[in-house]
Design an enzyme around this catalytic site. Structure first.
Site, PDB file in Angstrom:
ATOM      1  N   ILE A 105       0.829  -1.196   0.000  1.00  0.00           N
ATOM      2  CA  ILE A 105       0.000   0.000   0.000  1.00  0.00           C
ATOM      3  C   ILE A 105       0.873   1.260   0.000  1.00  0.00           C
ATOM      4  O   ILE A 105       1.603   1.539   0.970  1.00  0.00           O
ATOM      5  CB  ILE A 105      -0.974   0.011   1.207  1.00  0.00           C
ATOM      6  CG1 ILE A 105      -1.782  -1.302   1.232  1.00  0.00           C
ATOM      7  CG2 ILE A 105      -1.875   1.241   1.158  1.00  0.00           C
ATOM      8  CD1 ILE A 105      -2.492  -1.663  -0.078  1.00  0.00           C
ATOM      9  N   ASP A 107      -8.561   3.445 -13.671  1.00  0.00           N
ATOM     10  CA  ASP A 107      -8.518   4.039 -15.017  1.00  0.00           C
ATOM     11  C   ASP A 107      -7.750   5.357 -14.970  1.00  0.00           C
ATOM     12  O   ASP A 107      -6.852   5.611 -15.778  1.00  0.00           O
ATOM     13  CB  ASP A 107      -9.941   4.329 -15.527  1.00  0.00           C
ATOM     14  CG  ASP A 107     -10.629   3.088 -16.077  1.00  0.00           C
ATOM     15  OD1 ASP A 107      -9.952   2.065 -16.278  1.00  0.00           O
ATOM     16  OD2 ASP A 107     -11.858   3.161 -16.322  1.00  0.00           O
ATOM     17  N   ARG A 164      31.139  13.708 -23.279  1.00  0.00           N
ATOM     18  CA  ARG A 164      32.031  12.544 -23.281  1.00  0.00           C
ATOM     19  C   ARG A 164      32.764  12.413 -24.616  1.00  0.00           C
ATOM     20  O   ARG A 164      32.139  12.456 -25.688  1.00  0.00           O
ATOM     21  CB  ARG A 164      31.179  11.291 -23.026  1.00  0.00           C
ATOM     22  CG  ARG A 164      31.923   9.995 -23.087  1.00  0.00           C
ATOM     23  CD  ARG A 164      32.702   9.758 -21.831  1.00  0.00           C
ATOM     24  NE  ARG A 164      33.285   8.429 -21.809  1.00  0.00           N
ATOM     25  CZ  ARG A 164      34.239   8.061 -20.970  1.00  0.00           C
ATOM     26  NH1 ARG A 164      34.724   8.928 -20.093  1.00  0.00           N
ATOM     27  NH2 ARG A 164      34.719   6.846 -21.005  1.00  0.00           N
ATOM     28  N   GLU A 198      -0.480  -0.711 -10.294  1.00  0.00           N
ATOM     29  CA  GLU A 198      -1.714  -0.201 -10.930  1.00  0.00           C
ATOM     30  C   GLU A 198      -2.101  -1.044 -12.158  1.00  0.00           C
ATOM     31  O   GLU A 198      -2.619  -0.532 -13.153  1.00  0.00           O
ATOM     32  CB  GLU A 198      -1.616   1.295 -11.248  1.00  0.00           C
ATOM     33  CG  GLU A 198      -1.322   2.080  -9.970  1.00  0.00           C
ATOM     34  CD  GLU A 198      -2.015   3.405  -9.846  1.00  0.00           C
ATOM     35  OE1 GLU A 198      -2.856   3.722 -10.694  1.00  0.00           O
ATOM     36  OE2 GLU A 198      -1.702   4.114  -8.876  1.00  0.00           O
ATOM     37  N   THR A 205      -0.433  -4.802 -13.948  1.00  0.00           N
ATOM     38  CA  THR A 205       0.768  -5.175 -14.701  1.00  0.00           C
ATOM     39  C   THR A 205       0.535  -4.950 -16.201  1.00  0.00           C
ATOM     40  O   THR A 205      -0.606  -4.766 -16.648  1.00  0.00           O
ATOM     41  CB  THR A 205       1.055  -6.679 -14.499  1.00  0.00           C
ATOM     42  OG1 THR A 205      -0.093  -7.401 -14.970  1.00  0.00           O
ATOM     43  CG2 THR A 205       1.318  -7.021 -13.042  1.00  0.00           C
TER      44      THR A 205
END
Ligand code: CAA
Length: 384
Positions: free
Chosen positions: A157, A240, A268, A363, A365
């Site tokens: 949670i 949603d 770089r 929320e 998979t």
């Protein structure tokens, strides 16, 4: 850019960008180490109207549209993904569920302080043995006079520790599947609600994730959100909106990783020239820019479908699926572009990579998003 933002949306984006890069970014790397919950930052975010953005002004919100919300959430995620997940759960699943299903009394008591950012909220659906399949949850709520008595354990949670109020689902009828699930508003401090184990996570370390244990936790029947049996519908409609938020969060982290990688590549030098002269790096940059832009359009598409008042379940899952998978690749490429330095804690891309890993998991998979999308395509008569 295909999607044209309004002046107001641009203003919100700029305001949150400035705040996020100045205030939120300043302590993000440190909080990743210490796991310190940024309570002061949330207070400031409340003052800026970021904790209940889409809630009407009469209930302490900003009455912002969903496009403005995803812009703001992406900007917070750009600096700190831990902060953005708390903002996402608060705005979408917690505040929106209360706004959509709450009574006037519930809105005054809980929604107003949540939307004003005076307190953090949590949403408790998942259980140790019920993740992707929340209908199989075993938490129960039994009516006893004017109360319900809740028993069960919720897991993973977000803001379980720091949240001051919890929306929890529980079975009020064990014989009717999803129609037997109800939702309750449980303030912290209610006897019988105990914060259990706190997870030690690979990422999002400044956002607490805990078990919540309900042991004969008695709440007044007036704390039921919606009607008896509405709990699964409340969770699904909250998710949603939440899934658009996770897509926006993915976008923010991907943009941060991309900007860091481009900045590094410009400085770089190898083989006598800046690495940006090498096609290997240029193609990485092109691929990442393309992936991020595609995700951005899907996030805007889902948010504007919501703003038009249309059903946006499919669009939310498409945006969440694509953007959360996209950020896995973009953050991995950002590390690759940093070479060995990307694998150290001296560069932020290492944190971005760890933080992003959960985006394809929570929320819903990626596999669940594919179920939602394919269900929608196969049942819906809309043209794709
Ligand atoms: N909005 C409103 N109602 C919806 C809905 C939606 N988007 N989707 C489904 N429903 C309703 C349906 O209309 C149906 O109701 P009726 O029978 O009354 O018509 C009911 O819900 C059941 O629908 P389905 O048969 O489609 O549901 P299902 O049992 O097959 O499950 C599922 C669908 C998509 C797999 C769903 O279980 C699901 O989304 N699972 C994933 C759960 C999840 O995302 N958990 C995340 C935890 S929260 C979290 O991570 C937050 C955090 O802290 C960061």
């Amino acid at each position: 850019m295909l999607f044209k933002l309004t002046d107001e949306q641009l203003m919100i984006q700029n305001m949150v960008r400035e705040f996020s890069r100045k205030v939120i970014a300043a302590t993000a790397a440190e909080r990743d180490k210490t796991k310190a919950f940024p309570a002061d930052n949330f207070k400031q975010m409340g003052e800026l109207g970021l904790m209940g953005m889409m809630i009407p002004e009469e209930y302490g919100g900003e009455a912002a549209d969903a496009v403005s919300y995803v812009l703001a959430l992406s900007e917070i995620a750009y600096s700190c993904a831990s902060t953005s997940v708390v903002m996402s759960v608060q705005n979408s699943i917690v505040c929106e569920s209360l706004n959509k299903f709450g009574t006037e009394e519930q809105k005054q008591e809980f929604l107003v302080p949540l939307a004003e950012g005076e307190m953090i909220g949590a949403f408790a659906l998942t259980e140790p043995d019920a993740g992707s399949d929340p209908v199989s949850q075993s938490t129960t709520a039994v009516r006893d006079g004017d109360d319900y008595v809740i028993n069960g354990t919720k897991r993973f949670i977000t803001s379980g520790q720091n949240g001051k109020v919890v929306l929890v689902t529980a079975k009020t009828d064990e014989t009717t599947g999803h129609r037997g699930i109800s939702c309750f508003i449980v303030p912290k401090g209610t006897p019988g609600l105990v914060v259990g184990h706190t997870e030690d996570k690979m990422g999002l370390r400044a956002s607490d994730t805990t078990d919540l244990i309900f042991e004969n936790c008695r709440v007044p029947a007036a704390n039921m959100l919606g009607k008896e049996g509405d709990g699964f519908k409340i969770a699904m409609s909250g998710l949603d909106s939440g899934r658009i938020g996770i897509a926006a969060q993915s976008l923010g982290v991907a943009q941060a990783a991309f900007d860091a990688a481009v900045k590094y590549a410009k400085k770089r030098k190898q083989f006598g020239v800046a690495v940006t002269k090498h096609q290997a790096i240029r193609f990485q940059i092109a691929d990442m820019a393309t992936q991020i832009e595609a995700a951005r359009q899907l996030v805007f598409s889902a948010a504007s479908t919501k703003d038009r008042g249309e059903n946006y379940t499919r669009e939310a899952s498409i945006a969440k699926l694509f953007a959360s998978e996209m950020v896995q690749d973009v953050t991995a490429r950002a590390i690759q572009m940093h070479g060995g330095y990307g694998f150290t804690k001296d560069y932020d891309v290492e944190r971005f990579y760890r933080d992003a890993r959960v985006f394809t998991i929570y929320e819903g998979t990626s596999e669940i998003q594919r179920i939602v999308i394919s269900n929608s395509v196969l049942k819906d008569k809309r043209k794709p």
